[in-house]
Each structure stands twice: as structure tokens, then as C-alpha cells.
Enzyme design. Sequence first.
Site, mmCIF file in Angstrom:
data_model
loop_
_atom_site.group_PDB
_atom_site.id
_atom_site.type_symbol
_atom_site.label_atom_id
_atom_site.label_comp_id
_atom_site.label_asym_id
_atom_site.label_seq_id
_atom_site.Cartn_x
_atom_site.Cartn_y
_atom_site.Cartn_z
ATOM 1 N N CYS A 26 -12.248 8.331 9.006
ATOM 2 C CA CYS A 26 -11.087 7.987 8.191
ATOM 3 C C CYS A 26 -11.638 7.409 6.891
ATOM 4 O O CYS A 26 -12.865 7.338 6.720
ATOM 5 C CB CYS A 26 -10.098 7.055 8.904
ATOM 6 N N GLY A 29 -13.314 4.251 7.941
ATOM 7 C CA GLY A 29 -13.878 4.353 9.277
ATOM 8 C C GLY A 29 -13.392 3.254 10.202
ATOM 9 O O GLY A 29 -13.461 3.368 11.421
ATOM 10 N N GLY A 31 -10.228 1.967 10.669
ATOM 11 C CA GLY A 31 -8.972 2.235 11.380
ATOM 12 C C GLY A 31 -9.158 3.068 12.627
ATOM 13 O O GLY A 31 -8.667 2.710 13.706
#
Length: 115
Positions: A26, A29, A31
Amino acid sequence: MGWPDVGEKVGLEVGKGRADQGVLFCWTGTGVTIAANKVRGVRAALCWDAETAKGARMWDDANVLAMSLRSTSTAIAKEILDLWFATSATTTGIDAELIERAKALDAKHLQSTAK
């Protein structure tokens, strides 16, 4: 579909044993790491370099790798993935004992999701 959905989906595949490992990205990273770690049996690690990924596999038996789209170049992502998949968890000594203690946290802190 947002990061909570993606993290949960990959986490469920690993947590239910339908996949041995998962890989997530993401923007930061963080989340997807948080979401995946909500799933029983998942030990997701946010890694920014190959040595961190190696350590997460070797000393923590991490089974989900998360990376940042914002800060991970294609070349670094390849290095991370190569070392991640080339490394196994430590099976003896204090590190193996610590891995088992971490796995036991799932049962210790399992909460019912039924409302």
C-alpha cells in the site's frame, strides 16, 4: 477495495492455510500490515530492505511481507522478495522458542468477532 480489505483478504488466505505466504503493498505499507495482522495466524512484517525481510523470516517466522509503494523502488522490491523467499524461520534455539511464544499470542488474545 482499500487497504483494510486487501490486508484482510491476503491475511485470510495465509491464516486459513490456503497460502503459505502473502505479499502486500500500500502507499506506506503500514495499513496493509495492520489489517493483515488482525487475522489469526498472520505475522505480517513491513520491510524496507532485504536484510529486514531476511530477519523477519528468520527470527520472527513472518508469513506476510508488506512493502511501501511510496518508498520502495522496483530494484529494492526485487531484492526484498528474493531474500524473503530464500529465507526460512529458525527452528532451534532461543529464536525458535520466541517464535512459538509469539504464535501462542493468537490463542491468548483471540476475541470473538460474533456480536
